[in-house]
Scaffold this active site. Structure first.
Site, mmCIF file in Angstrom:
data_model
loop_
_atom_site.group_PDB
_atom_site.id
_atom_site.type_symbol
_atom_site.label_atom_id
_atom_site.label_comp_id
_atom_site.label_asym_id
_atom_site.label_seq_id
_atom_site.Cartn_x
_atom_site.Cartn_y
_atom_site.Cartn_z
ATOM 1 N N LYS A 11 48.532 -11.700 39.188
ATOM 2 C CA LYS A 11 47.750 -12.280 38.086
ATOM 3 C C LYS A 11 48.533 -13.406 37.433
ATOM 4 O O LYS A 11 49.755 -13.529 37.566
ATOM 5 C CB LYS A 11 47.394 -11.217 37.040
ATOM 6 C CG LYS A 11 48.575 -10.583 36.304
ATOM 7 C CD LYS A 11 49.089 -11.370 35.113
ATOM 8 C CE LYS A 11 50.334 -10.755 34.498
ATOM 9 N NZ LYS A 11 51.055 -11.665 33.570
ATOM 10 N N ASP A 137 50.289 -3.125 31.817
ATOM 11 C CA ASP A 137 49.474 -4.038 32.629
ATOM 12 C C ASP A 137 48.664 -3.315 33.711
ATOM 13 O O ASP A 137 47.804 -3.934 34.352
ATOM 14 C CB ASP A 137 50.361 -5.079 33.335
ATOM 15 C CG ASP A 137 50.749 -6.231 32.424
ATOM 16 O OD1 ASP A 137 50.132 -6.383 31.350
ATOM 17 O OD2 ASP A 137 51.664 -6.988 32.786
#
EC number: 2.7.1.148
Length: 288
Positions: A11, A137
């Site tokens: 990401k 995360d």
């Protein structure tokens, strides 16, 4: 299903703001997260012997209880009374310790894999509850796509997907400690904060120019003075035609957003002139 092969995507952060430091030492954030088409591969296979065996193609990464993939498999075996074992093989492409959530993404893939090969029938919400106990995360990595992350990163809101574009990812040969960056962030002295709400509007309007004009990461206030190569890569990508460039997460990876693949590929070639850049890729945004 006795075995499964999963793509574990990296990401970037289109915007990263730190709102406050909490009494427990964590930081509250507002981040816009985007999955990109750079991924590791996780192969998981049932085995009769009641143990977890793990291999990785990077010899310096742990393959025992110190690895989030191993921890996820062990936690789910215990939580759901799984008596069979699992064999795990991890092949890495996402840069390590780079601000791209590679470890969290691998952990998320392991949770999904355990859910599937042992037919646990867990919902996304249930998998996220497991994930957040392993890392802030991880729930986002279970979701994937474009999302607003708040709290410590675990409060997720699905938002409009990023418009089509090319993303050049460049990782210099340095490692940055996330703990060091957050510890040295002068929150009370920050003169400016990212326009997260404006970025949300630009995403809704599919306005790539607007998105690129608002790329901002408050953690750069710590990393760039200490690691000037991050600014050098950003400036190089802008010179080579990027619409915007930013450090992802706590760094040191830098990404540039390009409208045309041809321009992005030319910029990729030009990075050979910067000796410090050790890994570089041109990818696209991904909606999982």
């Amino acid at each position: 299903m006795d075995s499964i092969v999963l793509k574990s995507y990296g990401k970037i952060n289109l915007g990263l703001d730190v709102v406050k430091r909490r009494p427990d030492g964590y930081h509250e954030v507002r981040m816009i997260m985007q999955t990109v088409g750079l991924y590791d591969t996780l192969t998981m296979k049932k085995q009769k012997k009641d143990e977890i065996t793990m291999r990785c193609d990077l010899s310096f990464l742990p393959t025992d209880q110190k690895n989030l993939v191993y921890q996820a498999a062990a936690l789910m075996k215990e939580k759901y009374g799984i008596s069979a074992g699992v064999e795990i093989n991890l092949r890495k492409r996402i840069p390590v310790a780079a601000g791209m959530a590679g470890g969290s993404s691998n952990c998320a893939a392991a949770i999904k894999g355990m859910n599937q090969i042992f037919d646990l029938k867990l919902s996304t919400e249930e998998m996220c509850e497991i994930g957040v106990s392993l890392g802030a995360d991880v729930p986002y990595c279970i979701w994937g796509g474009t999302a607003l992350a708040e709290g410590i990163g675990e409060k997720l809101t699905r938002i409009s997907p990023m418009p089509d574009c090319q993303i050049l990812i460049a990782k210099p040969g340095i490692s940055v400690s996330t703990a060091f960056v957050y510890k040295n962030l002068p929150l009370d002295q920050l003169q400016h904060h990212p326009d997260i709400d404006g970025m949300l509007r630009n995403l809704e309007e599919k306005d790539l120019d607007g998105i690129c004009s608002k790329l901002e990461n408050v953690l750069e206030t710590v990393t760039i003075p200490r690691y000037p190569i991050i600014r050098q890569i950003k400036e190089h990508l802008l010179t080579m035609g990027a619409e915007g460039a930013l450090m992802s997460g706590s760094g040191p990876t830098v990404f540039g957003i390009f409208k045309e693949k041809k321009t992005a590929k030319k910029a990729l070639e030009s990075l050979r002139s910067i000796q410090e850049v050790k890994q570089a890729y041109v990818v696209e945004p991904v909606q999982q």
